[in-house]
Design an enzyme around this catalytic site. Sequence first.
Site, short mmCIF file in Angstrom:
data_model
loop_
_atom_site.label_atom_id
_atom_site.label_comp_id
_atom_site.label_asym_id
_atom_site.label_seq_id
_atom_site.Cartn_x
_atom_site.Cartn_y
_atom_site.Cartn_z
N SER A 1 -1.42 7.14 1.65
CA SER A 1 -1.36 6.51 0.32
C SER A 1 -0.59 7.36 -0.71
O SER A 1 -0.70 8.57 -0.73
CB SER A 1 -2.79 6.29 -0.20
OG SER A 1 -2.74 5.85 -1.55
N SER B 1 -1.18 6.80 -3.91
CA SER B 1 -2.02 6.77 -5.12
C SER B 1 -2.46 8.16 -5.59
O SER B 1 -2.43 8.43 -6.80
CB SER B 1 -3.24 5.88 -4.90
OG SER B 1 -2.83 4.55 -4.75
N LYS C 1 -12.11 -4.14 0.68
CA LYS C 1 -11.92 -4.86 -0.58
C LYS C 1 -12.95 -5.98 -0.83
O LYS C 1 -13.33 -6.22 -1.97
CB LYS C 1 -10.51 -5.44 -0.65
CG LYS C 1 -9.45 -4.40 -0.97
CD LYS C 1 -8.09 -5.04 -1.17
CE LYS C 1 -7.14 -4.07 -1.82
NZ LYS C 1 -5.86 -4.69 -2.18
N ASP D 1 -4.23 -5.60 -8.87
CA ASP D 1 -2.91 -5.95 -8.30
C ASP D 1 -2.23 -7.07 -9.09
O ASP D 1 -1.02 -7.03 -9.34
CB ASP D 1 -3.05 -6.37 -6.83
CG ASP D 1 -3.33 -5.18 -5.93
OD1 ASP D 1 -2.72 -4.12 -6.12
OD2 ASP D 1 -4.19 -5.30 -5.03
#
Length: 299
Positions: free
Chosen positions: A33, A35, A84, A120
């Site tokens: 990732s 992030s 999620k 998102d």
Amino acid sequence: MTNKITGVNGPITGWLDGHTYLIGLMAYPIRHSMSPTMHNNAFAKLGLNYTYLCFEIGNDKLKGAVDAIRTLDMRGSNVSMPNKKEVIQYLDKLSPASEMCDAVNTIVNDHGVLTGYTTDGIGFVQSLKDEGIDIKGKVMTLTGAGGAATPIAVQSALDGAKEIRIFNIKDDKWAQAEKNVKTIQEKTDCQVSLTELTDQEAFKQSIAESDIYCDATSVGMKPLEDKTLVSDPSWFHEDMVVFDTVYAPRTTKLMQVAQKAGVKHVFDGIGMMIDQGAASFKLWTGKDMPTDYIREIMF
Ligand code: NAD
């Protein structure tokens, strides 16, 4: 720059001391990732006493990991696949968009109360806004109904898109596509439809009548990097937006076709990725992420 404490080359990622707020990312696999780099550099740039760490967590360890947010008094976390949807049962509250998407990518911990958000879609709408384009009143053709397309459709509808025409193949995401249509119809004023992607005449006509074509499918990224759902430039018109959510490769086949058609606004998924991170960053810190700086150092 050499970090005097660790001896490691590179920017110092925040002040780590007894007061540092911890933000996590819970997913599996997740070591790839971007992030942590994005958030830690943004914390450092603004001098915020936060740090962001990846935790390899699948569904099996998720309950314990979410409990740990409360126990350790973490400020929050991102969650990604496969967590999620699964994470929702462990949270106290959901944002309206998260509830409509039935998915969470950001958790905020307010003194033990955990709220789930999905950023998102906010990232998609904001990345258009950054380019001077408001989703309000727009007609959008959208391919996809998965983890990216669902929040894009929901947030666009919540933010005033006039019409969203969803096209998808009849795969395991078809049921989600039907659910997205139902939810948007129930909760917003946006007109929404779903058509099978095999109806190429309807697809072509829809794009011709749209202000925005957004591809939020896996087509265009590995292993489908040589493919595009639209290969004929004549399907596009110059004044529209062509948006590919893919961010690697930087110029997808779809973007090449749109450029060939002379489309003025052709975007990749980098802006959306930075802006979804910025939305989470704001929820945790209350501050605006320095997005221009992040784009400059990372992309
Ligand atoms: P997903 O697996 O949840 O959904 C994939 C979608 O693509 C589904 O709607 C599926 O039906 C469709 N699809 C798959 N193969 C297809 C084919 N051959 N033809 C037509 N449609 C096909 O995946 P996701 O997480 O929604 O990711 C989709 C895309 O969005 C990826 O390219 C990913 O890189 C991108 N993405 C971008 C961001 C960003 O911030 N820019 C964030 C998340 C995902």
